[in-house]
Structure formats: C-alpha cells, structure tokens
Design a protein around this motif. Structure first.
Motif, short mmCIF file in Angstrom:
data_model
loop_
_atom_site.label_atom_id
_atom_site.label_comp_id
_atom_site.label_asym_id
_atom_site.label_seq_id
_atom_site.Cartn_x
_atom_site.Cartn_y
_atom_site.Cartn_z
N LEU A 15 -7.75 -2.77 17.26
CA LEU A 15 -6.92 -3.31 16.17
C LEU A 15 -7.11 -2.48 14.90
CD1 LEU A 15 -7.50 -7.13 16.77
CD2 LEU A 15 -5.37 -5.86 17.18
N VAL A 16 -8.35 -2.01 14.71
CA VAL A 16 -8.63 -1.13 13.56
C VAL A 16 -7.89 0.19 13.73
CG1 VAL A 16 -10.45 0.11 12.32
CG2 VAL A 16 -10.86 -2.22 13.17
N ARG A 17 -7.94 0.73 14.94
CA ARG A 17 -7.22 1.97 15.23
C ARG A 17 -5.72 1.83 14.95
NH1 ARG A 17 -10.55 5.35 18.69
NH2 ARG A 17 -12.18 4.17 19.80
N ALA A 18 -5.16 0.68 15.34
CA ALA A 18 -3.73 0.44 15.11
C ALA A 18 -3.44 0.36 13.61
CB ALA A 18 -3.30 -0.85 15.80
N HIS A 19 -4.30 -0.34 12.89
CA HIS A 19 -4.13 -0.47 11.43
C HIS A 19 -4.14 0.90 10.77
CE1 HIS A 19 -4.40 -2.13 7.40
NE2 HIS A 19 -5.50 -1.41 7.20
N HIS A 20 -5.10 1.73 11.18
CA HIS A 20 -5.18 3.08 10.60
C HIS A 20 -3.92 3.89 10.89
CE1 HIS A 20 -9.89 2.97 10.46
NE2 HIS A 20 -9.32 2.35 9.43
N ALA A 21 -3.30 3.60 12.03
CA ALA A 21 -2.07 4.32 12.41
C ALA A 21 -0.83 3.61 11.89
CB ALA A 21 -2.00 4.46 13.93
N GLU A 22 -1.02 2.57 11.09
CA GLU A 22 0.08 1.79 10.49
C GLU A 22 1.01 1.21 11.56
OE1 GLU A 22 0.28 3.96 6.13
OE2 GLU A 22 1.75 4.56 7.64
N ILE A 23 0.38 0.72 12.63
CA ILE A 23 1.13 0.04 13.71
C ILE A 23 0.87 -1.46 13.58
CG2 ILE A 23 1.40 -0.22 16.21
CD1 ILE A 23 0.24 2.65 16.46
N ASN A 24 1.92 -2.26 13.65
CA ASN A 24 1.77 -3.71 13.54
C ASN A 24 0.90 -4.26 14.67
OD1 ASN A 24 3.42 -4.04 11.25
ND2 ASN A 24 5.27 -3.94 12.52
N THR A 25 0.14 -5.29 14.36
CA THR A 25 -0.75 -5.88 15.36
C THR A 25 -0.56 -7.40 15.44
OG1 THR A 25 -2.53 -6.21 13.74
CG2 THR A 25 -2.50 -4.11 14.95
N SER A 26 -0.91 -7.93 16.60
CA SER A 26 -0.93 -9.38 16.84
C SER A 26 -2.15 -9.69 17.68
CB SER A 26 0.32 -9.85 17.59
OG SER A 26 1.50 -9.30 17.06
N CYS A 27 -2.63 -10.92 17.54
CA CYS A 27 -3.70 -11.40 18.41
C CYS A 27 -3.21 -12.64 19.14
CB CYS A 27 -4.95 -11.76 17.61
SG CYS A 27 -6.00 -10.36 17.23
#
Ligand SMILES: Nc1nc2c(c(=O)[nH]1)N[C@@H](CN(C=O)c1ccc(C(=O)N[C@@H](CCC(=O)O)C(=O)O)cc1)CN2
Ligand code: GAR
Length: 212
Positions: free
Chosen positions: A44-56
């Motif tokens: 999720l951190v990797r996605a955030h750094h890549a500015e990709i939306n996330t969901s849990c």
C-alpha cells in the motif's frame, strides 16, 4: 486505449513494484488501483508512492468467503478494470468471484506448477530434494493454482539453501516474468478458453510459453 489494471496484494508488494516500474504508463498499461486485504501491507505504501489509488477490504471475523468476495467485487468494480492481477494476494477466492473474472485475472505462484500448489512452496521443494524450483504466471480458475500456465521461470536449488534464500532467488525471476505477462495481456496478445491459454492465437503448453 489503456488496459486498466487493478492489483490485489496482501504483503510486501515487490511484484507490484516490479509491475509499477516496468509497466505503469507504458505498453498500454494503466495501474488504476491497488487493493489489499491487510491494512499494514507495505504494498500500500508502494502504491501511495506511485500515486495509485488504494483500497482495503479486510475480512470480518466469521465472514463467509462468498460474502467477503462480494465486498471485494464492489471494491474492484469501483475501478472498472480490464485486468485483475493477484500479486501475493493470500486468499482463496470463491467460485462465483473467479467465474466473474475468468480470463481477466492473473496470478503469480512461487513454484513450477503443477508442482506445489498452495502454500510454503519453497520449503516443500527443499524438503523434497528438488534441484530446481521457480515461479509460474497463470490465469486464475476456481481450482486453486490450477489455471492455465502462461509463463514460468526456473531457478536452481543449491545445497544448503533455506526457504528464504530460495524465495529471494525466485522473487528475482518473478519480477521479470510478471510484468512481461501483464504487457502481453494489455496488448491483447493473451487469451484464455476452456482449452487453455493462448499467446498470439497459439495454444500455450502446460509448462508455459517457450520461445522456439
Ligand atoms: N480460486 C482461486 N483462488 C486463488 C487462486 C486460484 O488459483 N484460485 N490463487 C491464489 C494465490 N495463492 C497461490 O498462488 C494462494 C493464496 C492463498 C492460499 C491460502 O491457503 N489462503 C488461506 C489463508 C492463508 C493465510 O491467510 O495466510 C485461505 O484463504 O484460507 C493458497 C494459495 C489466490 N487465490
Ligand atoms: N500462493 C500465493 C503466493 O505465495 N504468492 C507469492 O507471494 C509472494 C508475494 O511477494 P510480494 O508481496 O513481494 O509480491 C510472491 O513470491 C508470490 O509468488
């Protein structure tokens, strides 16, 4: 027209990172969402750094598998994906869920399928005295880790290897083959039917694609 890709994770996300690094914004791939069943997944951190939306989508205590999968489906559909990529997603998916996404959902498994379906594959290969191991990218079907194999990569098992050393060697190969398969799918080169997986219209054999 880009191929909208959603990646499902449960942990570190090194395969997600490889797909971000090698595919995001190129080869017709648009990573539109990352979904985790674990809120502390480093992916999720990797996605955030890549500015990709996330969901849990976190399983509730005693929740039926199909009920969880219904919530997972809603989360996925919010991104309107063309492809779902399982990248260390550590849940067995219900038949109804898999049937909905049949032919548009991929998984990477840390073994040379059909050997060692399920969990703890590296230790099982070591315990069996195997001299080679590897990873397989396959379409996801209701039967666990039994979907048509698309591409495999092999690694040696050395005397004295423990599961961690072998896992690291397998990871390196995973990070090469999974982005390649995602690009193949995004380019419309990869299909699946009841007979198996096809690359450029040619049926792929049981051991995955092998160039002539
Ligand atoms: N119906 C399918 N679901 C999933 C497939 C598949 O091919 N068909 N691939 C797996 C990925 N996977 C191995 O590659 C895998 C993931 C999880 C498990 C498992 O036993 N999970 C347990 C929980 C384990 C845990 O929480 O640590 C479970 O769900 O009860 C086996 C194989 C993804 N799903
Ligand atoms: N049965 C599923 C399974 O074991 N998948 C494995 O989980 C790891 C995830 O690593 P990552 O989170 O660093 O990509 C990968 O090695 C993948 O093959």
């Amino acid at each position: 027209m880009s191929c909208r890709v959603v990646v499902l994770i449960s942990g570190s996300g090194s395969n997600l990172q490889a797909i971000i690094d090698q595919c995001q914004g190129r080869s017709g791939v648009e990573l539109v969402g990352v979904i985790s069943n674990k809120p502390d997944a480093y992916g999720l951190v990797r996605a955030h750094h890549a500015e990709i939306n996330t969901s849990c989508v976190i399983a509730k205590k005693g929740e039926k598998r199909a009920d969880y999968d219904a919530r997972l489906t809603a989360a996925i559909e919010a991104y309107q994906p063309d492809l779902i990529v399982l990248a260390g997603f550590m849940r067995i998916l219900s038949e109804g869920f898999v049937s909905r996404y049949l032919g548009k959902m991929l998984n990477i498994h840390p073994s040379l399928l059909p050997k060692y379906t399920g969990l703890d594959t590296h230790q099982r290969a070591i315990d069996a005295g195997d001299t080679e191991h590897g990873a397989s990218v396959h379409f996801v079907t209701p039967e666990l880790d039994a979907g048509p194999v698309i591409l495999q990569a092999k690694v040696p098992i050395y005397e004295g290897d423990d599961a961690q050393a072998l896992a690291e060697r397998v990871h390196e190969q995973e990070h090469a083959i999974y982005p390649l398969v995602v690009k193949w799918y995004a380019a419309g080169r990869l299909k699946m039917d009841a007979n198996g997986a096809y690359l450029d219209g040619s049926l792929i054999g049981p051991g995955g694609y092998a160039p002539d």
